[in-house]
Design a protein around this motif. Structure first.
Motif, short mmCIF file in Angstrom:
data_model
loop_
_atom_site.label_atom_id
_atom_site.label_comp_id
_atom_site.label_asym_id
_atom_site.label_seq_id
_atom_site.Cartn_x
_atom_site.Cartn_y
_atom_site.Cartn_z
N GLN A 195 0.84 -1.20 0.00
CA GLN A 195 0.00 0.00 0.00
C GLN A 195 0.88 1.26 0.00
O GLN A 195 0.57 2.23 -0.67
CB GLN A 195 -0.92 0.00 1.23
CG GLN A 195 -2.00 -1.05 1.15
CD GLN A 195 -2.68 -1.28 2.48
OE1 GLN A 195 -2.03 -1.33 3.52
NE2 GLN A 195 -3.99 -1.44 2.45
N GLN A 196 1.98 1.21 0.73
CA GLN A 196 2.90 2.35 0.77
C GLN A 196 3.60 2.56 -0.57
O GLN A 196 3.84 3.70 -0.97
CB GLN A 196 3.93 2.14 1.88
CG GLN A 196 3.31 2.22 3.28
CD GLN A 196 4.33 1.95 4.36
OE1 GLN A 196 5.38 2.57 4.38
NE2 GLN A 196 4.02 1.01 5.24
N ILE A 197 3.92 1.47 -1.27
CA ILE A 197 4.54 1.60 -2.59
C ILE A 197 3.55 2.21 -3.58
O ILE A 197 3.90 3.15 -4.31
CB ILE A 197 5.06 0.23 -3.09
CG1 ILE A 197 6.29 -0.18 -2.27
CG2 ILE A 197 5.39 0.27 -4.58
CD1 ILE A 197 6.74 -1.62 -2.48
N VAL A 198 2.33 1.72 -3.59
CA VAL A 198 1.31 2.24 -4.52
C VAL A 198 1.02 3.71 -4.23
O VAL A 198 0.86 4.51 -5.16
CB VAL A 198 0.01 1.40 -4.46
CG1 VAL A 198 -1.14 2.08 -5.17
CG2 VAL A 198 0.25 0.02 -5.06
N ASN A 205 -3.31 -1.83 -8.03
CA ASN A 205 -3.21 -0.51 -7.42
C ASN A 205 -4.32 -0.25 -6.42
O ASN A 205 -4.36 0.82 -5.81
CB ASN A 205 -3.20 0.58 -8.49
CG ASN A 205 -1.91 0.55 -9.30
OD1 ASN A 205 -0.90 0.01 -8.88
ND2 ASN A 205 -1.96 1.13 -10.48
N ILE A 206 -5.22 -1.21 -6.24
CA ILE A 206 -6.21 -1.13 -5.17
C ILE A 206 -5.92 -2.27 -4.20
O ILE A 206 -5.34 -3.28 -4.57
CB ILE A 206 -7.66 -1.24 -5.70
CG1 ILE A 206 -7.92 -2.60 -6.35
CG2 ILE A 206 -7.99 -0.09 -6.63
CD1 ILE A 206 -9.39 -2.91 -6.58
N THR A 207 -6.33 -2.09 -2.97
CA THR A 207 -6.08 -3.10 -1.95
C THR A 207 -7.08 -4.24 -2.06
O THR A 207 -8.29 -4.04 -1.95
CB THR A 207 -6.15 -2.48 -0.54
OG1 THR A 207 -5.18 -1.44 -0.46
CG2 THR A 207 -5.88 -3.53 0.52
N ILE A 208 -6.55 -5.42 -2.30
CA ILE A 208 -7.28 -6.68 -2.22
C ILE A 208 -6.40 -7.53 -1.31
O ILE A 208 -5.26 -7.81 -1.66
CB ILE A 208 -7.45 -7.35 -3.60
CG1 ILE A 208 -8.10 -6.41 -4.61
CG2 ILE A 208 -8.23 -8.66 -3.46
CD1 ILE A 208 -8.06 -6.91 -6.05
N GLU A 223 -10.77 -12.73 -1.67
CA GLU A 223 -11.62 -11.54 -1.75
C GLU A 223 -11.92 -11.10 -3.17
O GLU A 223 -12.68 -10.17 -3.39
CB GLU A 223 -10.96 -10.38 -1.00
CG GLU A 223 -10.86 -10.64 0.48
CD GLU A 223 -10.20 -9.50 1.22
OE1 GLU A 223 -9.83 -8.49 0.60
OE2 GLU A 223 -10.08 -9.62 2.44
N VAL A 224 -11.33 -11.77 -4.14
CA VAL A 224 -11.53 -11.40 -5.54
C VAL A 224 -12.99 -11.63 -5.94
O VAL A 224 -13.59 -12.64 -5.57
CB VAL A 224 -10.57 -12.20 -6.45
CG1 VAL A 224 -10.94 -12.06 -7.91
CG2 VAL A 224 -9.14 -11.77 -6.21
#
Length: 116
Positions: free
Chosen positions: A9-12, A46-49, A54-55
């Motif tokens: 998440q920090q990288i994105v 680029n979104i959190t999954i 959860e897909v």
């Protein structure tokens, strides 16, 4: 999950400076910091999954893009002819260490069949 952002998440969100190999509106690609092969890149949405569990149907385009980008990176890294492995780990027993869906692209040497 908690409010603290994990490393992906920090990288994105550009809070961690890492060398990006490829990026578009759906996915980001960078080298694994603990490579298991001479070529070991991570492809993340680029979104959190958090996990593959959860897909849902709304993620179809993202998952397709992840596979398409894996193929393009394999060609760019010249491992497409000899072969490579694409892996998604899910949950603790599936060896998922960071709970953010990610795909490993591994190549540059002969793989083994006993990897799980």
């Amino acid at each position: 999950m908690n409010n603290k952002q994990n490393i992906f998440q920090q990288i994105v969100s550009k809070k961690i400076n890492t060398k990006i190999l490829y990026e578009d509106e759906l996915v980001t690609v960078f080298n694994d910091i603990k490579p298991k092969s001479p070529i070991h890149v991570l492809i993340i949405p680029n979104i959190t999954i958090y996990t593959l569990n959860e897909v849902n149907k709304s993620h179809e385009l993202i998952l397709g893009r992840m596979l398409l980008v894996a193929s393009k990176i394999a060609k760019k890294k010249n491992i497409d002819k000899d072969g490579y492995r694409v892996v998604i780990n899910c949950n603790k027993n599936g060896c998922q260490e960071i709970f953010y869906l990610h795909m490993h692209l591994l190549g540059g040497r002969k793989g083994t069949k006993n990897f799980f």
